[in-house]
Design a protein around this motif. Structure first.
Motif, PDB file in Angstrom:
ATOM      1  N   ASP A  41     -10.831   7.186   7.175  1.00 55.30           N
ATOM      2  CA  ASP A  41     -12.083   6.433   7.199  1.00 55.30           C
ATOM      3  C   ASP A  41     -12.355   5.875   8.602  1.00 55.30           C
ATOM      4  N   ILE A  91      -4.262  -3.492   8.028  1.00 60.53           N
ATOM      5  CA  ILE A  91      -4.155  -2.087   8.453  1.00 60.53           C
ATOM      6  C   ILE A  91      -4.965  -1.864   9.728  1.00 60.53           C
ATOM      7  N   ARG A 107     -16.668  -4.319   8.694  1.00 64.48           N
ATOM      8  CA  ARG A 107     -16.684  -3.778   7.340  1.00 64.48           C
ATOM      9  C   ARG A 107     -15.559  -4.385   6.504  1.00 64.48           C
ATOM     10  N   ILE A 109      -2.927   4.508   2.864  1.00 62.68           N
ATOM     11  CA  ILE A 109      -2.977   4.321   4.308  1.00 62.68           C
ATOM     12  C   ILE A 109      -3.616   5.535   4.975  1.00 62.68           C
ATOM     13  N   ILE A 116      -9.834   0.970  -2.074  1.00 64.18           N
ATOM     14  CA  ILE A 116      -8.378   1.145  -2.058  1.00 64.18           C
ATOM     15  C   ILE A 116      -7.762   0.292  -3.163  1.00 64.18           C
ATOM     16  N   ILE A 128      -7.315   5.271   4.614  1.00 62.96           N
ATOM     17  CA  ILE A 128      -7.882   4.280   5.529  1.00 62.96           C
ATOM     18  C   ILE A 128      -7.961   4.850   6.947  1.00 62.96           C
ATOM     19  N   PHE A 129      -6.913   5.497   7.371  1.00 63.11           N
ATOM     20  CA  PHE A 129      -6.918   6.114   8.706  1.00 63.11           C
ATOM     21  C   PHE A 129      -8.067   7.113   8.823  1.00 63.11           C
ATOM     22  N   GLU A 187     -14.457  -3.335   3.562  1.00 62.68           N
ATOM     23  CA  GLU A 187     -13.674  -2.434   2.704  1.00 62.68           C
ATOM     24  C   GLU A 187     -12.376  -1.952   3.357  1.00 62.68           C
ATOM     25  N   VAL A 188     -12.196  -2.270   4.626  1.00 60.42           N
ATOM     26  CA  VAL A 188     -10.949  -1.892   5.308  1.00 60.42           C
ATOM     27  C   VAL A 188     -10.016  -3.103   5.382  1.00 60.42           C
ATOM     28  N   LEU A 203       0.818  -1.218   0.000  1.00 58.31           N
ATOM     29  CA  LEU A 203       0.000   0.000   0.000  1.00 58.31           C
ATOM     30  C   LEU A 203       0.852   1.268   0.000  1.00 58.31           C
TER      31      LEU A 203
END
Lengths: 211, 211
Positions: free
Chosen positions: A182, B149, B142, A176, A209, A179-180, B144-145, A171
């Motif tokens: 989110d 991570i 979820r 990243i 992603i 994602i954080f 999608e994550v 990634l």
DNA sequence: CTTTTCAAACGGACTAGTCGGTCTGTTTTA
DNA sequence: TAAAACAGACCGACTAGTCCGTTTGAAAAG
């Protein structure tokens, strides 16, 4: 402009410190690998401590400035938070060795040096807490979560990245950061704030992603 | 049973390491403050390294065992996750000095010592990732994550506590664990999973944090 | 119960090696 | 030509680890 010796020393030291720790690297090693001498080193730094301080200062000054810019460039708590997280996370591409040294070796900073770094570190933390408080006051952030704990949770989550992030990994740092953001928005926002349009932009849903 | 010298040395070293770092403490200091001698020290440890390893091992073995217990004692991903987070966070009351040393000084572990600690660290991470994966497969978390991570985000958030937690501060470690669980469930769970009854128990809403 | 014994536990002076920092001399630059 | 930049031998302080002597405590012998 030609690269100065001082810059070369810092670069070399950074790589060595990241790998072996501050106490795992001698001045002689730094001198050898940066192709200079004790004289060259102590002409540019008055001690090994000062070199450590310099590395700390470059990094913390940079991220603090970026955070303030992010605060000034946006107007709502949500956008401010996301901008701060993004700016911070992106720094890993540029300053990962600095960050590693910053969090591993800061305890060995002495006296004056230690004090100056701590002030900037506190400023950063306070700015983040302020954003969260403002968000709670405006009803965008859930009020049942203490702002100080949220702050430390965020800082922890983001900072920890230095322990595992790998430039050549699966990634990118931008992914990243997304994602954080989110994760944080889901954990901090109220239900009604989550459904607003400008928030949707920061979520992953619908824009998976890729790398 | 009387406290052994070995235990006294470890206790003393822990306090000193936490405050001054591994390299900021000499064997002579440890010897002096624990009221023994060089002979006493090197009779119990074959090197300063081994003492450092011992401190690491006590902590990581304990939390790994607790995490496995948490996994075995519960059946759904949500309850398992919460139990693991809780067990880990609560360790701060007992092992804060160990944890500080663990995350500040692990790079100075050499060879065999380093390898053994890393294995257990990996085991812990893998267990957490597994819980998340299972939760995603069952539709509670979820999808999608990326699970890896999420894992690192959780570990970061919780671990970072060692940098700021204070026993005499305004919040107990149990309260902090509850807040962490609340934040994590909001960030990881799907909407439908959030509304289930057994999840509500782990949230703050309605049962405000007192101390 | 007393004495002997012997290994484990511990005390502490000593050492060999290491490392941050200095000092003097030389080169480069402006 | 003078000051800044750098080279590198040298030093003093510090520290992990050693070595040998002494104490302790428990089991074996008397």
């Amino acid at each position: 402009m030609k690269k100065t010796l001082k810059a070369r020393i810092i670069e070399t030291a950074l790589v060595l410190f990241e790998k072996n720790g501050y106490h795992g690297v001698t001045v002689d090693q730094i001198v050898l690998e940066s192709g200079t001498s004790k004289g060259g080193f102590y002409h540019n730094f008055k001690s090994k401590d000062e070199l450590l301080y310099h590395i700390h200062d470059v990094f913390i000054s940079y991220v603090l400035e970026k955070a303030r810019e992010a605060y000034d460039d946006f107007e709502t708590p949500v956008t401010r938070l996301c901008a701060i997280i993004q700016s911070f996370t992106k720094v890993f591409d540029l300053y990962k060795p600095h960050i590693t040294v910053f969090y591993q070796e800061s305890m060995y900073l002495t006296g004056e040096f230690n004090q100056r770094i701590n002030e900037k570190r506190d400023d950063y933390r306070k700015l983040l807490t302020q954003v969260i408080r403002e968000g709670q006051a405006q009803g965008e952030f859930r009020a049942e979560v203490p702002a100080e704990i949220s702050t430390m949770a965020i800082i922890g989550m983001v900072n920890w990245t230095y322990k595992w992030f790998n430039k050549d990994g699966p990634l990118t740092i931008e992914s990243i950061a997304r994602i954080f953001n989110d994760l944080l928005l889901h954990s901090l926002l109220t239900e009604q704030a989550m459904s607003q349009k400008d928030v949707q932009l920061f979520l992953i849903k619908g824009q998976p992603i890729e790398k």
